[in-house]
Design a protein around this motif. Structure first.
Motif, PDB file in Angstrom:
ATOM      1  N   ALA A 221       0.805  -1.278   0.132  1.00  0.00           N
ATOM      2  CA  ALA A 221       0.055  -0.045   0.097  1.00  0.00           C
ATOM      3  C   ALA A 221       0.830   1.182   0.011  1.00  0.00           C
ATOM      4  N   GLU A 222       0.102   2.512  -0.385  1.00  0.00           N
ATOM      5  CA  GLU A 222       0.921   3.614  -0.399  1.00  0.00           C
ATOM      6  C   GLU A 222       1.201   4.082   1.242  1.00  0.00           C
ATOM      7  N   ARG A 223       1.981   4.820   1.656  1.00  0.00           N
ATOM      8  CA  ARG A 223       2.168   5.082   2.837  1.00  0.00           C
ATOM      9  C   ARG A 223       1.365   6.838   3.051  1.00  0.00           C
ATOM     10  N   ASP A 224       0.268   6.513   3.277  1.00  0.00           N
ATOM     11  CA  ASP A 224      -0.392   7.982   3.377  1.00  0.00           C
ATOM     12  C   ASP A 224      -0.543   8.030   4.980  1.00  0.00           C
ATOM     13  N   SER A 225      -1.278   8.967   5.271  1.00  0.00           N
ATOM     14  CA  SER A 225      -1.771   9.459   6.693  1.00  0.00           C
ATOM     15  C   SER A 225      -2.632   8.500   7.233  1.00  0.00           C
ATOM     16  N   GLY A 226      -3.164   7.744   6.487  1.00  0.00           N
ATOM     17  CA  GLY A 226      -4.377   6.637   6.968  1.00  0.00           C
ATOM     18  C   GLY A 226      -3.803   5.195   7.242  1.00  0.00           C
ATOM     19  N   PHE A 227      -2.497   4.859   6.838  1.00  0.00           N
ATOM     20  CA  PHE A 227      -2.038   3.664   6.746  1.00  0.00           C
ATOM     21  C   PHE A 227      -2.050   3.047   8.033  1.00  0.00           C
ATOM     22  N   GLY A 228      -1.473   3.717   9.035  1.00  0.00           N
ATOM     23  CA  GLY A 228      -1.243   3.125  10.338  1.00  0.00           C
ATOM     24  C   GLY A 228      -2.566   2.685  11.086  1.00  0.00           C
ATOM     25  N   ASP A 229      -3.550   3.428  10.711  1.00  0.00           N
ATOM     26  CA  ASP A 229      -4.944   3.427  11.382  1.00  0.00           C
ATOM     27  C   ASP A 229      -5.491   1.998  10.795  1.00  0.00           C
ATOM     28  N   ARG A 230      -5.367   2.060   9.341  1.00  0.00           N
ATOM     29  CA  ARG A 230      -5.882   0.848   8.446  1.00  0.00           C
ATOM     30  C   ARG A 230      -5.095  -0.449   8.973  1.00  0.00           C
ATOM     31  N   ALA A 231      -3.778  -0.437   9.349  1.00  0.00           N
ATOM     32  CA  ALA A 231      -3.182  -1.479   9.676  1.00  0.00           C
ATOM     33  C   ALA A 231      -3.362  -1.968  11.077  1.00  0.00           C
ATOM     34  N   LEU A 232      -3.666  -1.019  12.035  1.00  0.00           N
ATOM     35  CA  LEU A 232      -4.377  -1.482  13.168  1.00  0.00           C
ATOM     36  C   LEU A 232      -5.763  -2.028  13.183  1.00  0.00           C
ATOM     37  N   GLY A 233      -6.455  -1.455  12.458  1.00  0.00           N
ATOM     38  CA  GLY A 233      -7.839  -1.924  12.110  1.00  0.00           C
ATOM     39  C   GLY A 233      -8.025  -3.347  11.664  1.00  0.00           C
ATOM     40  N   ALA A 234      -7.041  -3.530  10.832  1.00  0.00           N
ATOM     41  CA  ALA A 234      -6.985  -5.041  10.158  1.00  0.00           C
ATOM     42  C   ALA A 234      -6.494  -6.065  11.319  1.00  0.00           C
ATOM     43  N   GLY A 235      -5.786  -5.768  12.161  1.00  0.00           N
ATOM     44  CA  GLY A 235      -5.134  -6.716  13.167  1.00  0.00           C
ATOM     45  C   GLY A 235      -6.805  -7.234  14.185  1.00  0.00           C
ATOM     46  N   TRP A 236      -7.264  -5.918  14.384  1.00  0.00           N
ATOM     47  CA  TRP A 236      -8.318  -6.259  15.409  1.00  0.00           C
ATOM     48  C   TRP A 236      -9.469  -7.087  14.515  1.00  0.00           C
ATOM     49  N   LEU A 237      -9.694  -6.599  13.404  1.00  0.00           N
ATOM     50  CA  LEU A 237     -10.887  -7.235  12.594  1.00  0.00           C
ATOM     51  C   LEU A 237     -10.461  -8.711  12.282  1.00  0.00           C
ATOM     52  N   ILE A 238      -9.316  -9.032  12.001  1.00  0.00           N
ATOM     53  CA  ILE A 238      -8.890 -10.402  11.823  1.00  0.00           C
ATOM     54  C   ILE A 238      -9.158 -11.315  13.026  1.00  0.00           C
ATOM     55  N   THR A 239      -8.655 -10.818  14.158  1.00  0.00           N
ATOM     56  CA  THR A 239      -8.818 -11.509  15.389  1.00  0.00           C
ATOM     57  C   THR A 239     -10.446 -11.777  15.735  1.00  0.00           C
ATOM     58  N   GLU A 240     -11.067 -10.605  15.367  1.00  0.00           N
ATOM     59  CA  GLU A 240     -12.384 -10.675  15.587  1.00  0.00           C
ATOM     60  C   GLU A 240     -13.017 -11.883  14.910  1.00  0.00           C
ATOM     61  N   ARG A 241     -12.729 -11.952  13.628  1.00  0.00           N
ATOM     62  CA  ARG A 241     -13.257 -13.019  12.717  1.00  0.00           C
ATOM     63  C   ARG A 241     -12.771 -14.345  13.184  1.00  0.00           C
ATOM     64  N   ALA A 243     -12.071 -15.448  16.078  1.00  0.00           N
ATOM     65  CA  ALA A 243     -12.987 -15.844  17.269  1.00  0.00           C
ATOM     66  C   ALA A 243     -14.080 -16.525  17.134  1.00  0.00           C
ATOM     67  N   VAL A 244     -14.902 -16.132  15.957  1.00  0.00           N
ATOM     68  CA  VAL A 244     -16.178 -16.496  15.863  1.00  0.00           C
ATOM     69  C   VAL A 244     -16.299 -18.272  15.544  1.00  0.00           C
ATOM     70  N   ASP A 245     -15.203 -18.503  14.704  1.00  0.00           N
ATOM     71  CA  ASP A 245     -15.168 -20.087  14.263  1.00  0.00           C
ATOM     72  C   ASP A 245     -14.675 -20.773  15.567  1.00  0.00           C
ATOM     73  N   PRO A 246     -15.391 -21.886  15.821  1.00  0.00           N
ATOM     74  CA  PRO A 246     -15.012 -22.645  17.176  1.00  0.00           C
ATOM     75  C   PRO A 246     -13.770 -23.336  16.892  1.00  0.00           C
ATOM     76  N   GLN A 247     -13.368 -23.668  15.799  1.00  0.00           N
ATOM     77  CA  GLN A 247     -12.151 -24.343  15.342  1.00  0.00           C
ATOM     78  C   GLN A 247     -10.803 -23.311  15.409  1.00  0.00           C
ATOM     79  N   LEU A 248     -11.117 -22.098  15.318  1.00  0.00           N
ATOM     80  CA  LEU A 248     -10.069 -21.163  15.153  1.00  0.00           C
ATOM     81  C   LEU A 248      -9.784 -20.430  16.441  1.00  0.00           C
ATOM     82  N   LYS A 249     -10.678 -20.427  17.112  1.00  0.00           N
ATOM     83  CA  LYS A 249     -10.914 -19.567  18.583  1.00  0.00           C
ATOM     84  C   LYS A 249      -9.573 -19.721  19.369  1.00  0.00           C
ATOM     85  N   SER A 250      -8.973 -20.651  19.533  1.00  0.00           N
ATOM     86  CA  SER A 250      -7.956 -21.141  20.383  1.00  0.00           C
ATOM     87  C   SER A 250      -6.504 -20.711  19.551  1.00  0.00           C
ATOM     88  N   THR A 251      -6.580 -20.270  18.494  1.00  0.00           N
ATOM     89  CA  THR A 251      -5.254 -19.936  17.791  1.00  0.00           C
ATOM     90  C   THR A 251      -4.706 -18.534  18.484  1.00  0.00           C
TER      91      THR A 251
END
Length: 278
Positions: A221-241, A243-251
């Motif tokens: 991605a281009e290094r713009d002013s919002g890149f850091g916030d998007r990177a942080l948001g990606a981490g949280w969203l992936i963790t959330e997704r 956690a919904v799957d019982p087989q992946l919750k323990s990872t």
């Protein structure tokens, strides 16, 4: 003649017994393979490993199963030598059933020729077939491939030369790595489908999102002013997704890190190769 109804507990017992054998064989093979030189433990357990284990436990057709594994290893970026060493580790485990700790001497020349041939031919077919076909997207996750991301990096570095500005100042590489060592079967693939979905939701402005390995994805991605916030948001969203799957919750939580682009195009290609096997 008296017909007796089968005790359903006997079938359950057989299934549980087979499952136990599969887990033991898988664990012993993985330990032996890593001891023999498998470099990246996190990418060892592809679904095709389970197919090979099932064939071995059921005394089935190992040739077909190993062909599938050979293709999977090539597609994941494993070299032929590493793939055949892994096969040698499997053969050592199967022929030393009494050794339970995985500390088995692995002889690369001991595996039967027909098994080596099956794995090697499948590996070669997948490797060279990828060069011929060069698909730009991976079928399951619909993310772009490592080959496509290399092409995009080529363009970024050519642009950097024209602008006389280092590529690291204009672009960044965000890498997402999952520890799927405790996950077996198709749940591993589902994990990367969830990662892909989350990354596309966050990075929806034309960034290049690619699947680099069985448990690794990246965003150029281009290094713009919002890149850091998007990177942080990606981490949280992936963790959330996940956690919904019982087989992946323990990872474990996904590792999301920023990789600074190197000064030269050649070093950038080496960086991608390294990341893809992490």
């Amino acid at each position: 003649m008296t017909v007796r109804e089968a005790d359903p507990r006997s079938h359950r017992g057989d299934a549980e017994g087979t499952g136990h054998e599969l887990r033991i064989l898988r664990a012993r093979w993985r330990t032996a393979s890593i001891a023999a030189g498998w470099r990246f433990p996190s990418d060892w357990g592809v679904p095709e490993v389970d197919e090979v284990c099932l064939s071995a436990v059921r005394r089935g057709d190992l040739v077909t199963a190993l062909s599938g594994l050979g293709r999977a290893r090539a597609e994941a970026g494993a070299g032929l030598d590493e793939t055949l060493t892994d096969l040698a580790a499997l053969h050592a485990v199967l022929t030393n059933a009494d050794v339970r700790d995985g500390l088995i001497a692995t002889d690369p020349n001991a595996a039967p020729t027909r098994l080596v041939r099956a794995a090697a031919l499948a590996w070669a077919e997948a490797s060279f077939g990828e060069l011929r076909n060069a698909e730009t997207t991976e079928n399951l996750t619909n993310l772009t491939t490592l080959a496509y991301l290399r092409t995009r990096l080529d363009e970024v570095y050519r642009q950097a030369v024209r602008l006389r500005s280092p590529a690291a100042e204009t672009h960044a590489l965000l890498v997402v790595t999952l520890d799927l060592s405790s996950v077996t079967g198709w749940a591993r693939l589902m994990a990367m489908v969830l990662v892909a979905d989350a990354l596309r939701e966050i990075f929806d402005g034309g960034e290049s999102i690619a699947l680099l390995g069985p448990s690794v994805a990246a965003v150029l991605a281009e290094r713009d002013s919002g890149f850091g916030d998007r990177a942080l948001g990606a981490g949280w969203l992936i963790t959330e997704r996940l956690a919904v799957d019982p087989q992946l919750k323990s990872t474990r939580r996904p590792v999301v890190r920023l990789e600074r682009l190197p000064d030269t195009h050649e070093d950038a290609r080496e960086l991608l190769n390294s990341i893809s096997r992490a």
